[in-house]
Motif scaffolding. Structure first.
Motif, short mmCIF file in Angstrom:
data_model
loop_
_atom_site.label_atom_id
_atom_site.label_comp_id
_atom_site.label_asym_id
_atom_site.label_seq_id
_atom_site.Cartn_x
_atom_site.Cartn_y
_atom_site.Cartn_z
N PHE A 39 0.85 -1.20 0.00
CA PHE A 39 0.00 0.00 0.00
C PHE A 39 0.88 1.24 0.00
O PHE A 39 1.90 1.29 0.70
N PRO A 41 -0.14 5.67 -0.35
CA PRO A 41 -1.23 6.61 -0.63
C PRO A 41 -1.20 7.18 -2.04
O PRO A 41 -2.21 7.67 -2.53
N GLU A 60 -5.40 -0.78 -2.32
CA GLU A 60 -5.81 0.62 -2.23
C GLU A 60 -6.22 1.01 -0.82
O GLU A 60 -6.54 2.18 -0.56
N ASP A 61 -6.19 0.06 0.11
CA ASP A 61 -6.60 0.33 1.48
C ASP A 61 -5.75 -0.51 2.43
O ASP A 61 -5.44 -1.68 2.12
N ASP A 64 -6.65 -4.08 3.39
CA ASP A 64 -6.41 -5.21 2.49
C ASP A 64 -5.13 -5.97 2.84
O ASP A 64 -4.83 -6.98 2.20
N GLU A 86 -2.68 1.53 12.51
CA GLU A 86 -3.59 0.98 11.50
C GLU A 86 -3.25 -0.47 11.20
O GLU A 86 -4.12 -1.33 11.13
#
Length: 357
Positions: A39, A41, A60-61, A64, A86
């Motif tokens: 990932f 951003p 994209e997140d 995932d 996160e």
């Protein structure tokens, strides 16, 4: 020593796809046959990482990355704490680590029983971006691991094996000690290099720039490096850097007093002593050689393996490899540690002291 090749292929998640993250991905895919998801951003960076072969799959997140065994957070310094949190939330069974050059705030800020273990590879380049990533970036480089006293042994073993598998030398160290040493060997030298450039510029004044000799080039090679990155590092390790600068200023005052005295003999002795100290410092590091295996049954309680590793680290003993095996009753487990032969006797005594009732 256990055969790392027999281990199942790890599922690796990368949070940040620059030079370091991309190099981790390349090394993990090439050397561990890992499946790497990444990932970033910036969608353009994700696309370049795929094209470069640093990842198998772009996500994209952050969510995932939930199925990962290992998540390496390679985000900018100011974003590390948020990204680590996160990753821990979406993948509670993974070992989550980072590659930041300061550790104290991150380790002490992590929740109790967190699956985060701090780390820091002593590797990099003067170029940035995934396009410059390479699988051999970490070859024989020290990679510090900074577990907490309550870090799970199975997670520390997993991270230790992963770091060794991509070519680095995993070295356990306390987080506060890590930051103190980084201030002394990296952060303060960057500040001093900046000051040397400023001093030379002021000394030059309006005169034409002279031919710059190798001494100035060598001493100031890192001056002005990557301002956003280094501003974050200075901020994150402010206390240790200020202490280191105070020590440096005191040493400069001692040097000034020495140089102000008449005669060359004291200065020559000082120059010789510093030369000897430099050679000794540069000789410090991991060298090849025979290893001894230490094998013990340990109670199944949180932090016992981290305690052993940190105890050996404080004694200057590095664990070159480790293996954990649960006992049939699951109330205890067997830990095997491999250390240099010349450290084996001291290591045995320290381990037995930690495990004593």
């Amino acid at each position: 020593m256990p055969d790392a090749g027999a281990e199942p292929s790890p599922r690796v998640g990368l949070l940040g796809l620059g030079l370091i993250g991309g190099s981790v991905g390349l090394a993990a895919r090439e050397r561990l046959n890992a499946h790497v998801s990444g990932f970033d951003p910036d969608p353009d960076v994700r696309a370049r990482a795929l094209e470069r072969g640093a990842i198998d799959h772009a996500v994209e997140d952050v969510g995932d990355l939930a199925g990962s065994d290992i998540i390496v957070v390679a985000a900018p310094v100011q974003a590390l704490a948020e990204r680590i949190a996160e990753a821990c939330a979406v993948a509670p069974d993974a070992v989550v680590t980072d590659v930041g050059s300061t550790k104290r705030a991150l380790v002490e800020g992590a929740p109790k029983d967190s699956n985060y273990i701090g780390s820091h590879p002593l590797a990099g380049a003067e170029v940035a971006g995934v396009e410059h990533a390479r699988a051999n970036l970490f070859d024989n480089a020290t990679w510090y691991l900074t577990p907490r006293a309550d870090s799970e042994g199975i997670l520390l073993e997993r991270l230790h094996r992963f770091v060794a598998g991509i070519g680095a030398v995993p070295t356990v160290i306390g987080h506060a000690e890590h930051d103190r040493l980084m201030a002394a060997f990296s952060h303060v030298p960057h500040v001093v290099a900046n000051a040397l450039v400023a001093q030379a510029a002021r000394a030059l004044g309006d005169e034409a720039i002279p031919v710059v000799g190798p001494s100035f080039r060598d001493a100031t090679r890192v001056a002005g490096a990557n301002p956003p990155l280094w501003a974050g590092i200075y901020d994150a390790n402010r206390e240790a850097i200020l202490t280191g600068l105070d020590d440096t200023i005191a040493l400069l005052q001692e040097a000034r007093a020495l140089l102000a005295t008449a005669g060359t003999e004291p200065v020559e002795a000082w120059q010789r002593e510093i030369g000897d100290q430099r050679r000794a410092l540069l000789d410090v590091g991991m060298t090849g050689g025979a290893l001894s295996e230490l094998r013990y049954v340990v109670p199944n309680r949180p932090g016992v393996v981290a305690d052993l590793a940190l105890t050996l680290s404080r004694a200057g003993i590095n664990i070159h490899d480790m293996s954990l095996s649960p006992q049939p009753d699951f109330r205890s487990g067997e830990v095997a540690l491999w250390v240099a032969d010349d450290h084996a006797d001291r290591a045995r005594a320290l381990v037995e002291e930690v495990l004593a009732p």
